[in-house]
Design an enzyme around this catalytic site. Sequence first.
Site, PDB file in Angstrom:
ATOM      1  N   THR A 115      33.835  25.622  43.657  1.00  0.00           N
ATOM      2  CA  THR A 115      33.213  25.543  44.988  1.00  0.00           C
ATOM      3  C   THR A 115      31.709  25.725  44.925  1.00  0.00           C
ATOM      4  O   THR A 115      30.962  25.113  45.670  1.00  0.00           O
ATOM      5  CB  THR A 115      33.852  26.589  45.919  1.00  0.00           C
ATOM      6  OG1 THR A 115      35.212  26.232  46.117  1.00  0.00           O
ATOM      7  CG2 THR A 115      33.153  26.670  47.261  1.00  0.00           C
ATOM      8  N   THR A 191      36.526  29.931  41.403  1.00  0.00           N
ATOM      9  CA  THR A 191      36.902  31.357  41.431  1.00  0.00           C
ATOM     10  C   THR A 191      38.377  31.579  41.129  1.00  0.00           C
ATOM     11  O   THR A 191      38.761  32.630  40.650  1.00  0.00           O
ATOM     12  CB  THR A 191      36.617  31.954  42.822  1.00  0.00           C
ATOM     13  OG1 THR A 191      37.385  31.221  43.793  1.00  0.00           O
ATOM     14  CG2 THR A 191      35.133  31.896  43.143  1.00  0.00           C
ATOM     15  N   ASP A 192      39.232  30.605  41.389  1.00  0.00           N
ATOM     16  CA  ASP A 192      40.673  30.860  41.337  1.00  0.00           C
ATOM     17  C   ASP A 192      41.147  31.308  39.960  1.00  0.00           C
ATOM     18  O   ASP A 192      42.011  32.176  39.860  1.00  0.00           O
ATOM     19  CB  ASP A 192      41.456  29.618  41.781  1.00  0.00           C
ATOM     20  CG  ASP A 192      41.224  29.324  43.256  1.00  0.00           C
ATOM     21  OD1 ASP A 192      41.735  28.299  43.740  1.00  0.00           O
ATOM     22  OD2 ASP A 192      40.509  30.108  43.906  1.00  0.00           O
ATOM     23  N   LYS A 270      40.805  38.253  40.703  1.00  0.00           N
ATOM     24  CA  LYS A 270      40.595  37.749  42.062  1.00  0.00           C
ATOM     25  C   LYS A 270      41.727  38.317  42.924  1.00  0.00           C
ATOM     26  O   LYS A 270      42.894  38.023  42.689  1.00  0.00           O
ATOM     27  CB  LYS A 270      40.592  36.218  42.102  1.00  0.00           C
ATOM     28  CG  LYS A 270      40.287  35.671  43.502  1.00  0.00           C
ATOM     29  CD  LYS A 270      40.134  34.167  43.533  1.00  0.00           C
ATOM     30  CE  LYS A 270      39.779  33.700  44.935  1.00  0.00           C
ATOM     31  NZ  LYS A 270      39.603  32.219  45.041  1.00  0.00           N
TER      32      LYS A 270
HETATM   33  N1  DGL Z   1      39.657  24.938  43.619  1.00  0.00           N
HETATM   34  C1  DGL Z   1      39.134  26.287  43.589  1.00  0.00           C
HETATM   35  C2  DGL Z   1      38.554  26.595  42.198  1.00  0.00           C
HETATM   36  O1  DGL Z   1      37.948  25.710  41.599  1.00  0.00           O
HETATM   37  C3  DGL Z   1      38.028  26.425  44.598  1.00  0.00           C
HETATM   38  C4  DGL Z   1      37.775  27.852  44.889  1.00  0.00           C
HETATM   39  C5  DGL Z   1      36.428  28.298  44.384  1.00  0.00           C
HETATM   40  O2  DGL Z   1      35.790  27.721  43.498  1.00  0.00           O
HETATM   41  O3  DGL Z   1      36.040  29.337  44.896  1.00  0.00           O
HETATM   42  O4  DGL Z   1      38.696  27.740  41.751  1.00  0.00           O
END
Ligand code: DGL
Length: 458
Positions: A115, A191-192, A270
């Site tokens: 993101t 983040t995931d 997370k």
């Molecule tokens: N698809 C998620 C990722 O790439 C988006 C969430 C994010 O980056 O915070 O982890």
Amino acid sequence: MPAHNLKSMCVIISMYSKQVEESISNANASVGDEIELFDRKTGKKVHGTLMPKTEVGDPNSIVLKLSTGYNVGIKYTDQKEIHLISKKKEHTFVKPELKKKRSLPKVVMIYTGGTIGSKVDYVTGGVYMLTKPEELLGAVPELADIADIEVMPLMSIASEDMGHEEWKKIASAVVDATKMNAHGVVITHGTDTMHYTAAALSFMLHDLNIPVVITGSQRSTDRGSSDGFLNLASAVRVAAQSDIAEVCICMHADSSDLKCSVIRGVKARKMHTSRRDAFKAINSLPICYVDSNGEFEYVGKYRKKTQNGKQTSAFTNMEPKVAMLKAYPNSDPEIIDYYLSKGYKAIVIEGTGLGHAPTSTADESHSWSKKVKKFCEAGGIVAMTSQCVYGRVNSMVYRNLRLISSAGAIHCEDMLAEVAYVKLCYLLGNFSVKQAKEMLVKDITGEITLRSEIDSFM
Ligand code: DGL
């Protein structure tokens, strides 16, 4: 470093019916264009931006984003005509004028996507990857006053699509960065699965003598409420100014926009789907906080840079046949036989409480003991962690704990399940099974603390 094809990340999939698709293409229109929908029967005209059809809803109704910003669905009939008004303005990359100050500490920014590297396409409502990582620097111009940043566009993917191959590429890119005399490295990442990558780099990188700071954002940087600005600025500050010689994660410390936590890569997780302070230090204190004024507050122990640091290297072999399993009421341990039949070398059980899996069930077929014993006797490793996340497992307190332990499960202290998974991939990729078994419960890079630094949590 060849970057992946960034364009492919902007594919918009339209799910309109064949009849609607034909009318759209006959009008030389496509998703994102300004069109007019004219009803020959009523003479009514509707202007708007043609939106993609999602998987749900009637494929025969056309979705338009009106000038008010609202989306409307209009039933398409053969009485209706589509007229093209104007084509969608292609996303153009505006190379930001970055003031380079060679006198500042050099920081290499390895861009992987997520993101933080995305923008909301207000035409379609979708979120797509930036066409160029330098746009990220342009979004946070104050970075030029913190460090002399060198961008390394490595890939542009969502972190749920990360795997061992991507971890290897990132580890090799970090080694390259250390050869560029970087004071530190920042990795922008989704983040995931960020904490998986942080754990993988923590094990893969040997003789690391600079800070490797992974950061991301829960909201894209083109939104006013984005956490990406403070996260990126704080991560660059840690990379440019700290004496940390570890892999860490730098994300918001709380929901305000005032400070970030810097958490050891093997002690981060997370813990919320969307909050800006989603990342927490588990069974440890953060290494430090960095506030929006750039002030550091060191709170936890950490490995420091040394003068005679050796050249960093990367042990990138990762065993792919390692699985994670969750123990839960009425679970069927037959799944362990499946992994055995597929030649899996190790299993991490996310057990309940202090590290339980069902062992004394009324229906014996639900007991995990026999399957664990069979997997271990076949030479496999079974690691036991806890789905409680916080705290540490124990193999002695209850009889059932002793039963699953005597079947061969190895209780892994206060190690996170995700970290145990990554550690076993690394150990079995680089050492013998015997060595891996011994090293599993020995601390390598701060993943196991014999005495928890904190007794509170969250
Ligand atoms: N698809 C998620 C990722 O790439 C988006 C969430 C994010 O980056 O915070 O982890």
